[in-house]
Design a protein around this motif. Sequence first.
Motif, PDB file in Angstrom:
ATOM      1  N   ASP A 129      -3.593  -4.609 -14.449  1.00  0.00           N
ATOM      2  CA  ASP A 129      -4.993  -4.519 -14.904  1.00  0.00           C
ATOM      3  C   ASP A 129      -5.934  -3.920 -13.865  1.00  0.00           C
ATOM      4  O   ASP A 129      -6.873  -3.227 -14.184  1.00  0.00           O
ATOM      5  CB  ASP A 129      -5.525  -5.910 -15.286  1.00  0.00           C
ATOM      6  CG  ASP A 129      -4.986  -6.328 -16.635  1.00  0.00           C
ATOM      7  OD1 ASP A 129      -4.396  -5.447 -17.311  1.00  0.00           O
ATOM      8  OD2 ASP A 129      -5.120  -7.513 -16.986  1.00  0.00           O
ATOM      9  N   GLY A 130      -5.666  -4.228 -12.605  1.00  0.00           N
ATOM     10  CA  GLY A 130      -6.595  -3.773 -11.560  1.00  0.00           C
ATOM     11  C   GLY A 130      -6.341  -2.344 -11.111  1.00  0.00           C
ATOM     12  O   GLY A 130      -7.056  -1.831 -10.259  1.00  0.00           O
ATOM     13  N   PHE A 131      -5.327  -1.696 -11.672  1.00  0.00           N
ATOM     14  CA  PHE A 131      -4.968  -0.368 -11.163  1.00  0.00           C
ATOM     15  C   PHE A 131      -6.070   0.659 -11.414  1.00  0.00           C
ATOM     16  O   PHE A 131      -6.626   0.726 -12.509  1.00  0.00           O
ATOM     17  CB  PHE A 131      -3.673   0.121 -11.833  1.00  0.00           C
ATOM     18  CG  PHE A 131      -3.335   1.534 -11.437  1.00  0.00           C
ATOM     19  CD1 PHE A 131      -2.710   1.798 -10.223  1.00  0.00           C
ATOM     20  CD2 PHE A 131      -3.695   2.607 -12.251  1.00  0.00           C
ATOM     21  CE1 PHE A 131      -2.438   3.103  -9.833  1.00  0.00           C
ATOM     22  CE2 PHE A 131      -3.427   3.910 -11.865  1.00  0.00           C
ATOM     23  CZ  PHE A 131      -2.795   4.164 -10.664  1.00  0.00           C
ATOM     24  N   THR A 132      -6.389   1.454 -10.393  1.00  0.00           N
ATOM     25  CA  THR A 132      -7.270   2.612 -10.620  1.00  0.00           C
ATOM     26  C   THR A 132      -6.687   3.807  -9.881  1.00  0.00           C
ATOM     27  O   THR A 132      -6.011   3.655  -8.855  1.00  0.00           O
ATOM     28  CB  THR A 132      -8.719   2.402 -10.116  1.00  0.00           C
ATOM     29  OG1 THR A 132      -8.734   2.439  -8.686  1.00  0.00           O
ATOM     30  CG2 THR A 132      -9.333   1.111 -10.618  1.00  0.00           C
ATOM     31  N   GLU A 133      -6.975   4.970 -10.409  1.00  0.00           N
ATOM     32  CA  GLU A 133      -6.465   6.190  -9.788  1.00  0.00           C
ATOM     33  C   GLU A 133      -7.085   6.403  -8.401  1.00  0.00           C
ATOM     34  O   GLU A 133      -6.436   6.912  -7.491  1.00  0.00           O
ATOM     35  CB  GLU A 133      -6.780   7.377 -10.700  1.00  0.00           C
ATOM     36  CG  GLU A 133      -6.015   8.620 -10.299  1.00  0.00           C
ATOM     37  CD  GLU A 133      -6.209   9.740 -11.301  1.00  0.00           C
ATOM     38  OE1 GLU A 133      -5.937   9.512 -12.499  1.00  0.00           O
ATOM     39  OE2 GLU A 133      -6.631  10.821 -10.889  1.00  0.00           O
ATOM     40  N   ASN A 134      -8.346   5.997  -8.254  1.00  0.00           N
ATOM     41  CA  ASN A 134      -8.976   6.149  -6.931  1.00  0.00           C
ATOM     42  C   ASN A 134      -8.238   5.339  -5.869  1.00  0.00           C
ATOM     43  O   ASN A 134      -8.079   5.780  -4.733  1.00  0.00           O
ATOM     44  CB  ASN A 134     -10.442   5.694  -6.977  1.00  0.00           C
ATOM     45  CG  ASN A 134     -11.333   6.693  -7.686  1.00  0.00           C
ATOM     46  OD1 ASN A 134     -10.873   7.747  -8.116  1.00  0.00           O
ATOM     47  ND2 ASN A 134     -12.599   6.373  -7.807  1.00  0.00           N
ATOM     48  N   ASN A 135      -7.794   4.134  -6.249  1.00  0.00           N
ATOM     49  CA  ASN A 135      -7.048   3.313  -5.283  1.00  0.00           C
ATOM     50  C   ASN A 135      -5.734   3.988  -4.913  1.00  0.00           C
ATOM     51  O   ASN A 135      -5.322   3.994  -3.755  1.00  0.00           O
ATOM     52  CB  ASN A 135      -6.772   1.918  -5.858  1.00  0.00           C
ATOM     53  CG  ASN A 135      -8.036   1.076  -5.954  1.00  0.00           C
ATOM     54  OD1 ASN A 135      -9.055   1.410  -5.347  1.00  0.00           O
ATOM     55  ND2 ASN A 135      -7.976   0.003  -6.720  1.00  0.00           N
ATOM     56  N   LEU A 136      -5.071   4.558  -5.923  1.00  0.00           N
ATOM     57  CA  LEU A 136      -3.815   5.275  -5.652  1.00  0.00           C
ATOM     58  C   LEU A 136      -4.077   6.434  -4.690  1.00  0.00           C
ATOM     59  O   LEU A 136      -3.361   6.622  -3.693  1.00  0.00           O
ATOM     60  CB  LEU A 136      -3.241   5.799  -6.977  1.00  0.00           C
ATOM     61  CG  LEU A 136      -2.069   6.769  -6.836  1.00  0.00           C
ATOM     62  CD1 LEU A 136      -0.820   6.043  -6.351  1.00  0.00           C
ATOM     63  CD2 LEU A 136      -1.779   7.470  -8.172  1.00  0.00           C
ATOM     64  N   CYS A 137      -5.117   7.195  -4.983  1.00  0.00           N
ATOM     65  CA  CYS A 137      -5.396   8.389  -4.174  1.00  0.00           C
ATOM     66  C   CYS A 137      -5.742   8.013  -2.735  1.00  0.00           C
ATOM     67  O   CYS A 137      -5.378   8.729  -1.799  1.00  0.00           O
ATOM     68  CB  CYS A 137      -6.510   9.213  -4.808  1.00  0.00           C
ATOM     69  SG  CYS A 137      -5.921  10.037  -6.296  1.00  0.00           S
ATOM     70  N   GLU A 138      -6.412   6.885  -2.581  1.00  0.00           N
ATOM     71  CA  GLU A 138      -6.740   6.440  -1.220  1.00  0.00           C
ATOM     72  C   GLU A 138      -5.468   6.212  -0.411  1.00  0.00           C
ATOM     73  O   GLU A 138      -5.369   6.586   0.755  1.00  0.00           O
ATOM     74  CB  GLU A 138      -7.506   5.126  -1.314  1.00  0.00           C
ATOM     75  CG  GLU A 138      -8.102   4.696  -0.003  1.00  0.00           C
ATOM     76  CD  GLU A 138      -9.547   5.115   0.067  1.00  0.00           C
ATOM     77  OE1 GLU A 138      -9.802   6.231   0.545  1.00  0.00           O
ATOM     78  OE2 GLU A 138     -10.382   4.347  -0.393  1.00  0.00           O
ATOM     79  N   ILE A 139      -4.479   5.600  -1.059  1.00  0.00           N
ATOM     80  CA  ILE A 139      -3.219   5.322  -0.363  1.00  0.00           C
ATOM     81  C   ILE A 139      -2.504   6.624  -0.024  1.00  0.00           C
ATOM     82  O   ILE A 139      -2.019   6.827   1.090  1.00  0.00           O
ATOM     83  CB  ILE A 139      -2.329   4.414  -1.245  1.00  0.00           C
ATOM     84  CG1 ILE A 139      -2.941   3.017  -1.254  1.00  0.00           C
ATOM     85  CG2 ILE A 139      -0.891   4.398  -0.738  1.00  0.00           C
ATOM     86  CD1 ILE A 139      -2.217   2.050  -2.157  1.00  0.00           C
ATOM     87  N   VAL A 140      -2.475   7.543  -0.975  1.00  0.00           N
ATOM     88  CA  VAL A 140      -1.778   8.806  -0.741  1.00  0.00           C
ATOM     89  C   VAL A 140      -2.458   9.567   0.404  1.00  0.00           C
ATOM     90  O   VAL A 140      -1.793  10.075   1.312  1.00  0.00           O
ATOM     91  CB  VAL A 140      -1.734   9.668  -2.024  1.00  0.00           C
ATOM     92  CG1 VAL A 140      -1.006  10.972  -1.770  1.00  0.00           C
ATOM     93  CG2 VAL A 140      -1.062   8.903  -3.160  1.00  0.00           C
ATOM     94  N   ARG A 141      -3.776   9.606   0.381  1.00  0.00           N
ATOM     95  CA  ARG A 141      -4.488  10.297   1.468  1.00  0.00           C
ATOM     96  C   ARG A 141      -4.284   9.610   2.810  1.00  0.00           C
ATOM     97  O   ARG A 141      -4.176  10.260   3.848  1.00  0.00           O
ATOM     98  CB  ARG A 141      -5.988  10.331   1.185  1.00  0.00           C
ATOM     99  CG  ARG A 141      -6.413  11.498   0.348  1.00  0.00           C
ATOM    100  CD  ARG A 141      -7.853  11.888   0.693  1.00  0.00           C
ATOM    101  NE  ARG A 141      -8.534  12.498  -0.420  1.00  0.00           N
ATOM    102  CZ  ARG A 141      -8.489  13.794  -0.715  1.00  0.00           C
ATOM    103  NH1 ARG A 141      -7.762  14.615   0.032  1.00  0.00           N
ATOM    104  NH2 ARG A 141      -9.148  14.275  -1.743  1.00  0.00           N
ATOM    105  N   GLY A 142      -4.243   8.291   2.761  1.00  0.00           N
ATOM    106  CA  GLY A 142      -4.061   7.526   3.996  1.00  0.00           C
ATOM    107  C   GLY A 142      -2.741   7.873   4.667  1.00  0.00           C
ATOM    108  O   GLY A 142      -2.627   7.865   5.886  1.00  0.00           O
ATOM    109  N   ILE A 143      -1.738   8.198   3.870  1.00  0.00           N
ATOM    110  CA  ILE A 143      -0.422   8.513   4.429  1.00  0.00           C
ATOM    111  C   ILE A 143      -0.243  10.005   4.657  1.00  0.00           C
ATOM    112  O   ILE A 143       0.180  10.451   5.721  1.00  0.00           O
ATOM    113  CB  ILE A 143       0.685   7.956   3.491  1.00  0.00           C
ATOM    114  CG1 ILE A 143       0.658   6.432   3.571  1.00  0.00           C
ATOM    115  CG2 ILE A 143       2.060   8.511   3.863  1.00  0.00           C
ATOM    116  CD1 ILE A 143       1.448   5.756   2.493  1.00  0.00           C
TER     117      ILE A 143
END
Length: 456
Positions: A381-395
Motif C-alpha cells: 500500500d505504501g509503495f510510490t514510484e518516487n520512493n523507488l526512484c530515490e533508492i535507484v538514484r542513491g545507488i
Amino acid sequence: MLIQRALSRAHVLSTSRYFSSLSSIQMQTINLPKSPPFSFSSNNHGCNFLKSKPSSVSSPYSTAAFSLGKSNRKGVVPLAALLQIGGVQIAKDDVVKENDPTNNVPDSIFAKLGMQLHRRENHPLGILKKTIYDYFDINFPGKFEKFDDLCPIVTVKQNFDDVLVPPDHVSRSYNDTYYVNSDTVLRCHTSAHQAELFRNGHTHFLVTGDVYRRDSIDGTHYPVFHQMEGVRVFSPEDWSGSDMDGTAYAAADLKRSLEGLAKHLFGAVEMRWVDTYFPFTNPSYELEIFFQGKWLEVLGCGVTEQAILRASGRTDIVAWAFGLGLERLAMVLFDIPDIRLFWSSDERFTSQFSEGKLGVKFKPFSKFPPCYKDMSFWINDGFTENNLCEIVRGIAGDLVEEVTLIDNFTNKKGMTSHCYRITYRSMERSLTDDEINELQEQVREAVQNKLNVVLR
Ligand code: DAH
C-alpha cells in the motif's frame, strides 16, 4: 493517482505546472509527527544553526529556516560532512537523519546542497542567470536586487503557508518534498522567499536558487534543479495616473516586461498567454513561445495575492511575480539533451560554455550505449514510484537515465505487480556488464529491504 503523478512529473518539463492545480494529496495521508522539542536560534542570516558561526559577509536572508535537535549538537563533525551556504555552516547530520521518520533527505541529496551551479559563470545555468539579470538591468536600471545565495533549507511556513499553498496540496506530501523535520524542508520553489523579502521592504527583486523535489527519473527530471523568481511591487502613485486599477496595471506591466524577457532570450518569437491557476497569484498566467516548431512554456506568473502582501505588513501595494525553471530553458537554448549533464564535471561538457555566450549549441561528445534491466515485484500500500526512484538514484547516481513502469497488473488475490525498466547509461563513458549487474543487484536488494516489496 494519475493526476498526482502528472503533477509531480511536470516540474522541469513544465516548471510552473507543479503548483498550477488545486489538487490535494491523493496518494497518501501525511502523518506528520508532532514537532520535536527543538530549540531555535537565529543568527540573522542564511539558515538558523546553533552550530554555525555568524558570518560578517553573508546576506541577511533567509531567516527562520532551521532548528536543531539535541542529538545533533555533538561537537566534532567530520570535515567532509560540512558545507557552507551563504556564510552558514551546515553539517550533514543536521540535514540527513536516517532513523528519524520526519526526515526523508538521503545522502545523495545532501551531496547537492551548496553546489550552486547557478553561481558558476561559465556554466549554462550561470550564463542564463546572467543574461536574465542583464535584461532587468538594461530595462530597469538599478532597480532589481539580486539574491542567489539564500539558504535552501526553509520552514514549511516559508515554503507553503506564506505563499498560500493549501494545507492539503499534493506538493506538501513526503512523497513530493524533502523534509528535514516536520517543520523544515528543502525549498521546492524559490517562491519560498517571497514573503520574507516583501516583509523586509524589497520592491524589485530576483531570487535564483537550487530547489528540491522528489520525483521519478527521466531525461528532463532531476531531484535538484534551479529556479528564478522575479517580483516587482507597485504603490498607488504608480497606477493613479492611469485609467486602470492596481491589479490591471500590474498585470499589464507584467506581460510587457516578460514578453521583453522572452524576446531577450529567444529572439523575435511568437508568444501567447495562457490563463492558469497558482495559489500565490490572481490572475495567473503562463507565457508560451513558439520555438523549434512547438509551443514551449517559458514561465508561470501573475499578480500576487493580496493576502500574501497583507500578511507581510504591506496593505496599499500591488505586485507581480514570476517563476521560471533554468534547466528547462537552458536545455532548449543550449541544446542540452539530458538534465544530468548540468551536473557533469567532465571537461568535454564544461569547456563548451563560457560567460556571455547564451545559446552556443552543445556538441555531444559521444552517445554511449544504454543498458536495460527489468525488475518486477509485488507492491504494498505504501509503495510510490518516487520512493523507488530515490533508492535507484542513491545507488546508481547519475548512471541511471530512466525508470519506467512497463507492466502493471493485479491478480485474483488482489495483489498488484509492477515491472520497472531501469535504463543505465553514462553521459561520459561506456559501462561494463559487470558494473551494471553489480548496481542492479544492489538496487534489487535495497528495494526489497527498504520498500518491503516482494521481488518476483
Ligand atoms: N513557484 C512556481 C513553481 O515552482 C512558479 C511560479 C509561478 C512562481 C507563478 C511565481 C508565480 O512567482 O507568480 O511551480
